[in-house]
Scaffold this active site. Structure first.
Site, PDB file in Angstrom:
ATOM      1  N   GLU A 177     -37.158  33.833 -23.479  1.00 48.88           N
ATOM      2  CA  GLU A 177     -37.073  35.102 -22.743  1.00 48.88           C
ATOM      3  C   GLU A 177     -38.132  36.114 -23.183  1.00 48.88           C
ATOM      4  OE1 GLU A 177     -33.141  36.769 -23.006  1.00 48.88           O
ATOM      5  OE2 GLU A 177     -32.498  35.612 -21.279  1.00 48.88           O
ATOM      6  N   GLU A 246     -29.707  29.558 -18.569  1.00 47.78           N
ATOM      7  CA  GLU A 246     -28.509  30.220 -19.104  1.00 47.78           C
ATOM      8  C   GLU A 246     -27.692  30.825 -17.976  1.00 47.78           C
ATOM      9  OE1 GLU A 246     -29.240  33.079 -22.224  1.00 47.78           O
ATOM     10  OE2 GLU A 246     -30.715  31.772 -23.174  1.00 47.78           O
TER      11      GLU A 246
END
Ligand code: GAL
Length: 819
Positions: A177, A246
């Site tokens: 991320e 995710e």
């Protein structure tokens, strides 16, 4: 002869190397076979090796194709170039367990993880290297990151665990991320991401690398999505399949916070919608909840239980209906795999957020009907038939005709878990305690540490995170006629300590922790200083180091000051700045150094006058392991804050004294509408975490077990008890013409508490009969079919229960049974 052997050997090698992984914009291709991939996160150090086979097996039975895990750098390299892969950290054993179960693996090496893990997975020694800046083009950082990543890749390669070698791992991840935080890193951030991509690529793992939330991911990195919904996600390259690394099945919990829940209907909706809109890989974060043992919780203030409302609970029990409802979804999606990966896609927009997506191959078609409107059901006519798609749901029709699944219609039981008292033989109703004080005199009376500096330092710099505890001590002298002494005086500390205890001349003057997420606060207390020498001793305690954000490594922890003594007299105020005083430092506490938590520790403990509400106190008790196999927890209600060990195993930080606020809970929780972490909270006004997991493998089944507590704040041990957790009651609420399986999870069903067929209403635990009800005795029918059995399968039909007149509305069976 020689050449034949050579040929056989060559054939053998090429067959074990046959698994080839590639991707082609629509799907991940494995062995030439395009796949719809369902995956779930299970983090190996958040459970124990003994739990792994069962967790992974349950993942497989739940319809997963793959198991995902991060790799936790700070756990594996706690000291530079000294590695630990033992016990819970046996990564290779974990990956082999995945392989043994016949599942694929997704290895997110990072090595930045985030994951609500201490310091996001980075070792603190790394931060303390000269000139260090994390996650940018900093030479020392890149060298260390490359060193660790290469080591992990080499270990995995050596065991032939990459799919390119015939192993289970089909995807690897570099960074994590970074795209979400890269702005502040400027041009260096962009260069860093390129470097990450090249470095990863040079490791030649033979499987694709992913970079999640990185929309400038350089080729051939796969850019993937994280979030509660990813149906709108478009990867940055047309050849990258649409992948979701995710899908948050719930949310994490912080001390002082409540229990977040994400409804089953909404998780299913997000997945179905993702596949409706061309998704190919969905990973649940988390699939198993897990425990932050020892000091692994991130922060600040991540709880010991990594409770994520995931399909498998912290102890490995099925979280129903989430587990079962998703399993059904996986089965339906898998049944359509060919059409989904090869079919031509067309869509029909019905307006009002309702749509149909048709996947068509020569052999047949599969359809999704989606309704993203959160208020109204959609009435859809499609190929001459009419369908109702409930608000905020997706209906899946593998043959474009018959509804096989709807995300909002749950036909799986709800299991309510209960805690049972320890029923081991000879277990007294309360534990028998002995105790010892933590010896703090040297610090609070003498101010004597192990090193001195004329500066206040960040806690990480001094402790290297070898302990949660750091003493900051100084002495202040006042002459008899010092102008301060005639005034009312106070000690004011600008603090970023996660918890701070302050002592002056041996007296505990106060304790403070961060409220409402404010980790930068002022501690101020009136203090009477005396003439002569005064000792100020401050104990700063970390509760998990920051794990997220740009430059999170330099978020301060500890007492970075300034620190003042102020004296006031009327309008007159004088201030003494202590920040550049001579400060004496001491890392850790004596009891930890002397390993009082070890069962074989020879230190003396007293059974006399076991104190209540005494801070800095060690407690010890012996107990027998609860009988049976049900997971074990220890109820620490009544305690303040500290650390607990069972037979020398650190089961994590505890803090039951931290009560969440009264407001903001919603047990009924509407699944319709976009989920966010503040929606559907429970546990208002209760300790954030009261029960702590004690894995069975930490216990001696025969003989004695030892519980040791270090209590920092002061607490009452009289309520502490060991319990087991299991399904206590089961509910279902299903429409007619469905089959429902009721099960007490390998325990017999003992009684049917409520049952009604008609239009019953209410929730599990509070069902009520409606206005129409079958005249047959529903309780009797279910008693006969279920009581005494471990499970029973009920055909919810008028044939079985009779046909009450419910004015044409679909009938429902509501049932609650006790295990
Ligand atoms: C993501 C991160 C995960 C985890 C998650 C929240 O941003 O990649 O590691 O921290 O948030 O649970």
């Amino acid at each position: 002869m020689v050449s034949l052997r050579f040929l056989l050997c060559f054939l053998y090698i090429s067959s074990t190397y046959a698994t080839i992984v590639s991707h082609d914009g629509r799907a991940i291709t494995i062995d030439g076979h395009r796949r719809v991939l369902l995956s779930g996160s299970i983090h190996y150090p958040r459970s124990t090796p003994e739990m792994w086979p069962d967790l992974i097996k349950k993942g497989k039975e739940g319809g997963l194709d793959a198991i995902e895990t991060y790799v936790f750098w700070n756990a594996h390299e706690p000291t530079r170039r000294q590695y630990d892969f033992s016990g819970k950290l046996d990564l290779i054993r974990f990956l082999k367990t995945i392989q043994d179960e016949g599942l694929y693996g997704v290895l997110r090496i990072g090595p930045y993880a985030c994951a609500e893990w201490n310091y996001g997975g980075f070792p603190v020694w790394l931060h303390n290297m000269p000139g260090m800046v994390f996650r940018t083009t900093n030479k020392s950082f890149m060298d260390e990151m490359q060193n660790f990543t290469t080591m992990i890749v080499d270990m995995v390669k050596k065991e032939k665990l990459f799919a390119s070698q015939g192993g289970p791992i089909i995807l690897a991840q570099i960074e994590n991320e970074y795209g979400n935080v890269m702005g502040p890193y400027g041009e260096s951030g962009k260069a860093y991401i390129k470097w990450c991509a090249n470095m990863a690529q040079s490791l030649d793992v033979g499987v694709p690398w992913i970079m999640c939330q990185q929309n400038d991911a350089p080729q051939p990195m796969l850019n993937t999505c994280n979030g509660f919904y990813c149906d709108n996600f478009v990867p940055n390259n047309p050849n990258t399949p649409k992948m979701w690394t995710e899908n948050w099945t719930g949310w994490f919990k912080q001390w002082g916070g409540k229990n977040p829940h994400r409804t089953t209907e909404d998780v299913a909706f997000s997945v179905a919608r993702f596949f409706q809109r061309g998704g190919t890989f969905n990973n649940y974060y988390m699939y198993h909840r897990g425990t932050n043992f020892d000091r692994t919780a991130g922060g600040p203030y991540i709880t010991t239980s990594y409770d994520y409302d995931a399909p498998l609970d912290e102890y490995g029990n099925l979280n129903q209906p989430k587990y079962g409802h998703l399993k059904q979804l996986h089965d339906v999606l898998h049944s359509m795999e060919r059409t989904l990966t090869y079919g031509n896609i067309s869509t029909i927009d019905f307006g009002n957020s309702a749509s149909a997506t048709i996947y068509k191959t020569e052999e047949g078609s599969s359809c999704f009907f989606g309704n993203g409107n959160e208020n109204s059901d959609a009435k859809i006519s499609f190929q001459g038939e009419s369908y109702v798609v409930p608000a905020w749901s997706v209906t899946i029709l593998p043959d474009c005709k018959n509804e096989a699944y709807n995300t909002a219609k749950i036909t799986i039981q709800t299991s309510m878990m209960v805690k049972k008292p320890n029923e081991a033989e000879d277990t007294p109703s309360t534990l028998k305690w002995s105790w010892r004080p933590e010896n703090v005199d040297n610090f609070i009376l003498k101010g004597k540490g192990e090193s001195t500096q004329t500066q206040l330092f960040d806690q990480k710099v001094v402790t290297n995170d070898q302990s949660d505890y750091l003493w900051y001590m100084t002495t202040v002298k006042f002459k008899k006629r010092d102008p301060f002494l005639g005034k009312s005086m106070s000690l004011r500390i600008n603090s970023t300590a996660h918890v701070l205890h302050a002592f002056v001349n041996g007296k505990h003057i106060g304790i403070q922790h961060a409220e409402d997420g404010k980790f930068n606060y002022v501690f101020e207390k009136d203090v009477k200083f005396k003439s002569g020498r005064n000792v100020i001793a401050l104990l700063s305690i970390t509760v998990g180091l920051a794990n997220y954000g740009a430059f999170f490594e330099s978020k301060p922890a500890g007492i970075t000051g300034p620190i003042f003594i102020t004296g006031r007299n009327g309008d007159e105020t004088i201030v003494k700045d202590l920040s550049a005083h001579k400060w004496s430092y001491k890392t850790g506490l004596n009891g930890f150094e002397n390993q009082l938590f070890r069962t074989e520790s020879m230190s003396k403990w007293s059974v006399e006058s076991v104190p209540f509400n005494r801070s800095m106190t060690w407690y010890k008790a012996t107990f027998k392991a609860p009988l049976g196999n049900d997971p074990v927890v220890v109820d620490l209600m009544g305690l303040g804050k500290g650390t607990a060990w069972v037979n020398g195993n650190n089961i994590g930080r505890y803090w039951p004294a931290f009560i969440s606020s009264e407001n903001g809970c919603d047990a009924k929780c509407n699944y319709r509408g976009a989920y966010h972490a503040e929606k559907c909270l429970t546990n208002c006004g209760e300790p954030t975490q009261r029960w702590y997991h004690v894995p069975r493998s930490f216990l001696n089944a025969e003989g004695d077990n030892t519980l040791v507590l270090f209590e920092e704040m002061g607490g009452n041990t009289s309520l502490v008890s060991f319990q087991t957790t299991r399904v206590g009651s089961v509910c279902a609420n299903v429409y007619e013409n469905k089959i429902i399986e009721l099960s007490c999870d390998r325990k017999p069903i003992s009684v049917i508490k409520f049952a009604s067929f008609g239009n019953p209403y209410g929730n599990c635990g509070s069902f009520e009969k409606g206005t129409c009800e079958s005249s047959n005795n529903t309780v009797d029918i279910l008693t006969q079919e279920c009581v005494g059995k471990e499970k029973c399968s009920i055909d919810v039909s008028t044939k079985k229960f009779g046909a009450p007149d419910c004015s044409g509305a679909a009938r429902k069976l509501a049932v609650e049974l006790i295990c």
